[in-house]
Write an enzyme that holds these catalytic residues in place. Structure first.
Site, PDB file in Angstrom:
ATOM      1  N   LYS A 114       0.843  -1.186   0.000  1.00  0.00           N
ATOM      2  CA  LYS A 114       0.000   0.000   0.000  1.00  0.00           C
ATOM      3  C   LYS A 114       0.883   1.242   0.000  1.00  0.00           C
ATOM      4  O   LYS A 114       2.015   1.132   0.492  1.00  0.00           O
ATOM      5  CB  LYS A 114      -0.952   0.022   1.194  1.00  0.00           C
ATOM      6  CG  LYS A 114      -0.352  -0.273   2.559  1.00  0.00           C
ATOM      7  CD  LYS A 114       0.777   0.564   3.110  1.00  0.00           C
ATOM      8  CE  LYS A 114       0.577   2.034   3.292  1.00  0.00           C
ATOM      9  NZ  LYS A 114       1.822   2.712   3.796  1.00  0.00           N
ATOM     10  N   TYR A 139      -4.308   4.203   6.502  1.00  0.00           N
ATOM     11  CA  TYR A 139      -4.746   3.172   7.461  1.00  0.00           C
ATOM     12  C   TYR A 139      -6.100   3.537   8.069  1.00  0.00           C
ATOM     13  O   TYR A 139      -6.944   2.672   8.276  1.00  0.00           O
ATOM     14  CB  TYR A 139      -3.717   3.002   8.589  1.00  0.00           C
ATOM     15  CG  TYR A 139      -2.490   2.237   8.154  1.00  0.00           C
ATOM     16  CD1 TYR A 139      -2.383   0.877   8.372  1.00  0.00           C
ATOM     17  CD2 TYR A 139      -1.442   2.877   7.525  1.00  0.00           C
ATOM     18  CE1 TYR A 139      -1.265   0.168   7.967  1.00  0.00           C
ATOM     19  CE2 TYR A 139      -0.316   2.182   7.117  1.00  0.00           C
ATOM     20  CZ  TYR A 139      -0.235   0.828   7.344  1.00  0.00           C
ATOM     21  OH  TYR A 139       0.863   0.128   6.935  1.00  0.00           O
TER      22      TYR A 139
HETATM   23  P1  NAD Z   1      12.411   1.802   2.092  1.00  0.00           P
HETATM   24  O1  NAD Z   1      12.868   3.139   1.638  1.00  0.00           O
HETATM   25  O2  NAD Z   1      12.964   1.297   3.358  1.00  0.00           O
HETATM   26  O3  NAD Z   1      12.684   0.714   0.951  1.00  0.00           O
HETATM   27  C1  NAD Z   1      12.436   0.969  -0.400  1.00  0.00           C
HETATM   28  C2  NAD Z   1      13.323   0.081  -1.259  1.00  0.00           C
HETATM   29  O4  NAD Z   1      13.150   0.449  -2.619  1.00  0.00           O
HETATM   30  C3  NAD Z   1      14.798   0.224  -0.944  1.00  0.00           C
HETATM   31  O5  NAD Z   1      15.408  -1.042  -0.945  1.00  0.00           O
HETATM   32  C4  NAD Z   1      15.324   1.047  -2.106  1.00  0.00           C
HETATM   33  O6  NAD Z   1      16.669   0.766  -2.417  1.00  0.00           O
HETATM   34  C5  NAD Z   1      14.423   0.585  -3.225  1.00  0.00           C
HETATM   35  N1  NAD Z   1      14.358   1.525  -4.341  1.00  0.00           N
HETATM   36  C6  NAD Z   1      14.390   1.165  -5.642  1.00  0.00           C
HETATM   37  N2  NAD Z   1      14.322   2.230  -6.424  1.00  0.00           N
HETATM   38  C7  NAD Z   1      14.300   3.300  -5.630  1.00  0.00           C
HETATM   39  C8  NAD Z   1      14.226   4.690  -5.874  1.00  0.00           C
HETATM   40  N3  NAD Z   1      14.185   5.199  -7.100  1.00  0.00           N
HETATM   41  N4  NAD Z   1      14.206   5.523  -4.814  1.00  0.00           N
HETATM   42  C9  NAD Z   1      14.200   5.027  -3.554  1.00  0.00           C
HETATM   43  N5  NAD Z   1      14.247   3.709  -3.268  1.00  0.00           N
HETATM   44  C10 NAD Z   1      14.298   2.860  -4.299  1.00  0.00           C
HETATM   45  O7  NAD Z   1      10.818   1.853   2.138  1.00  0.00           O
HETATM   46  P2  NAD Z   1       9.852   0.869   2.908  1.00  0.00           P
HETATM   47  O8  NAD Z   1       9.489   1.496   4.211  1.00  0.00           O
HETATM   48  O9  NAD Z   1      10.389  -0.477   2.909  1.00  0.00           O
HETATM   49  O10 NAD Z   1       8.527   0.984   1.987  1.00  0.00           O
HETATM   50  C11 NAD Z   1       8.382   0.250   0.778  1.00  0.00           C
HETATM   51  C12 NAD Z   1       6.900   0.129   0.455  1.00  0.00           C
HETATM   52  O11 NAD Z   1       6.253  -0.558   1.505  1.00  0.00           O
HETATM   53  C13 NAD Z   1       6.148   1.440   0.324  1.00  0.00           C
HETATM   54  O12 NAD Z   1       5.175   1.322  -0.671  1.00  0.00           O
HETATM   55  C14 NAD Z   1       5.478   1.628   1.669  1.00  0.00           C
HETATM   56  O13 NAD Z   1       4.299   2.405   1.620  1.00  0.00           O
HETATM   57  C15 NAD Z   1       5.181   0.209   2.032  1.00  0.00           C
HETATM   58  N6  NAD Z   1       5.121  -0.002   3.489  1.00  0.00           N
HETATM   59  C16 NAD Z   1       4.107  -0.719   3.988  1.00  0.00           C
HETATM   60  C17 NAD Z   1       4.031  -0.980   5.349  1.00  0.00           C
HETATM   61  C18 NAD Z   1       2.938  -1.838   5.900  1.00  0.00           C
HETATM   62  O14 NAD Z   1       2.780  -1.910   7.103  1.00  0.00           O
HETATM   63  N7  NAD Z   1       2.199  -2.544   5.065  1.00  0.00           N
HETATM   64  C19 NAD Z   1       5.002  -0.451   6.201  1.00  0.00           C
HETATM   65  C20 NAD Z   1       6.048   0.279   5.647  1.00  0.00           C
HETATM   66  C21 NAD Z   1       6.109   0.495   4.284  1.00  0.00           C
END
Ligand code: NAD
Length: 468
Positions: A209, A294
């Site tokens: 999401k 949420y």
């Molecule tokens: P994060 O920044 O920690 O991870 C993102 C990943 O994408 C990294 O490994 C990064 O290297 C990669 N990436 C690839 N191309 C990129 C670019 N152009 N710019 C930046 N990063 C790039 O983020 P996250 O917190 O892991 O979130 C990822 C997804 O998960 C999002 O869509 C977020 O909304 C979702 N999320 C959901 C929950 C949940 O509880 N369901 C919790 C946190 C995040």
């Protein structure tokens, strides 16, 4: 001598069984001795004979009582359908926290194989460890822009080097037969592209999401998955989580009468202005599309109905480097056809607050906290004469990501529509766009009326409405 060798030697040396060859003995006890009866036999090896074991029907010998093979060592029954739960007797009083259903893990080769795309915080801290609690899902491939990180993670989780892909090689997943599903855990602005390419590679898609940056992108994702005849699910973990499912059940069964109002808040203080979450192209929006979602999605889930109108205000602290492109804070109201009014708030600029409260005729339901990965608390208050009875409901935590992934795997294995398909994500996106529009125009925005309950959801996850 090992207890089992001692047991077999004693048994075959026993005069009552002296006419049996070792082979006869093994045939008599059956192949399944090794599974179930062996346990009984081993246990009886270490037991001293008691009054019941030296009864008249048991011939006593110098080496001890002769075991009554058919009675004490029945062949263990292996259920024809090994995916059915094994029945265990109740061991706790009704006043104790009850256990959930007995897990029925699938054998490794029957589980759905996942490729994880993006090795960021969520993948490393939550999703990868969650596979340890899965019963139908396994991780078999990784996609990352960092070969070093990917190599480490692959070694930790036993993933083959040949199943590690760069973003440039993403489409080669098509040829990896071990991968049935792709879990997209990338910045929001990349969800649409990777979903569409993943479906074109012939894989089912579980997407984090918010589904995408716009309703148009969401629709393109749904269309691409339909065209490729692949399933699409949005990872709304709260809809698979037992506390929130219990709230939904209380609301749907009118445990406290009719719901009148819901107040929800999901905010946090995010402090890294360089993070993609503050970049409009990658994040789509600010606090609303990330954490405010949420409140929106959970309220729609517990009410099982859709809002008909929204009214919103947005504020961002001037000159705060985090809020050059995306908003800091959104407060909004939603009107539902049943008459329920919901009041929600979200922010990237205040201390953690993740709760909601459902106010009904004769009681209230409080979830505080409601949205973290663990430690959720459900409390209710109900009028009892002149007093209010307040109950803290004890519900065991379940790993949100394992539950959600196993639901998707089950939908793939049994060809069912996921409970939170792409249409569920599209509906949230349409409502968020109406919220932004309302704040921009300073007036309420009407939404298309939806008569049906749970209009955008698929098949209910197992475990009943409360998921218990
Ligand atoms: P994060 O920044 O920690 O991870 C993102 C990943 O994408 C990294 O490994 C990064 O290297 C990669 N990436 C690839 N191309 C990129 C670019 N152009 N710019 C930046 N990063 C790039 O983020 P996250 O917190 O892991 O979130 C990822 C997804 O998960 C999002 O869509 C977020 O909304 C979702 N999320 C959901 C929950 C949940 O509880 N369901 C919790 C946190 C995040």
């Amino acid at each position: 001598m090992k207890p089992i060798d001692r047991f077999v030697t004693n048994l075959l040396g026993n005069p009552a069984l002296s006419t049996l060859s070792r082979q006869d003995f093994l045939q008599l006890t059956g192949r399944s001795l090794a599974v179930g009866a062996l346990g009984t036999a081993l246990a009886s090896c270490d037991k001293k004979p008691d009054a019941s074991s030296t009864s008249a029907s048991t011939a006593s010998t110098p080496s001890g009582p002769v075991p009554k093979l058919p009675a004490t060592s029945p062949p263990a029954e292996v259920p024809a359908d090994s995916t059915k739960p094994i029945e265990l007797e109740q061991i706790k009083a009704k006043t104790e926290q009850q256990e959930g259903p007995t897990p029925t893990p699938l054998a490794e080769d029957q589980r759905v194989g996942y490729a994880l795309v993006g090795l960021g915080h969520l993948t490393l801290n939550q999703i990868l460890p969650a596979f340890g609690s899965c019963t139908k899902s396994k991780v078999v491939a990784l996609v990352s822009g960092s070969p070093e990180k990917m190599q480490k993670v692959a070694a930790q989780y036993g993933i083959k080097e040949s199943s590690c892909y760069s973003y440039a090689d993403y489409d080669k997943l098509k040829d990896n037969k071990e991968v049935q599903a792709i879990y997209i855990v990338l910045p929001n602005g990349m969800h649409a592209e990777y979903t569409i390419r993943g479906a074109q590679a012939g894989k089912h898609i579980l997407c984090e999401k918010p589904m995408a940056n716009s309703a148009q992108e969401c629709q393109a994702m749904i269309d691409a998955c339909k065209k490729a005849n692949r399933k699409l699910m949005i990872a709304y973990r709260i809809q698979y989580e037992p506390h929130n499912r219990m709230v939904r059940e209380m609301v749907q069964t009118e445990k406290f009468g009719k719901v009148k109002s819901i107040i929800a808040n999901n905010g946090q203080n995010s402090d890294n202005p360089k993070h993609w979450r503050f970049n409009k192209a990658l994040a789509g929006g600010g606090s609303l599309s990330d954490v405010g979602l949420y409140c929106l999605n959970t309220i729609r889930f517990v009410l099982a109905e859709e809002p008909t109108e929204v009214m919103a205000y947005i504020h961002s602290t001037p000159n705060d480097p985090r809020f050059k492109e995306v908003e800091e804070q959104v407060n909004w109201l939603m009107k539902f056809p049943s008459g329920v009014q919901a009041s929600c708030a979200t922010s990237y600029g205040h201390h953690d607050e993740k709760s909601y409260r459902v106010l009904a005729d004769t009681g209230w339901i409080k979830m505080d906290p409601a949205f973290p990965y663990t430690g959720l608390q459900l409390e209710t208050s109900q009028a009892q004469g002149t007093e209010n009875q307040i109950i803290q409901h004890k519900i065991a935590d379940k790993d949100h990501f394992a539950t959600e992934m196993d639901h998707f795997s089950e939908c793939i294995l049994d060809n069912k529509i996921p409970f939170t398909p792409g249409e569920e994500g599209l509906q949230d996106q349409k409502i968020m766009e109406a919220i932004y529009q309302s704040a921009r125009e300073g007036k309420p925005v009407k939404l298309a009326a939806v008569d049906k309950k749970d209009a955008f959801r698929g098949s209910e996850p197992p475990g009943g409405p409360a998921g218990l």
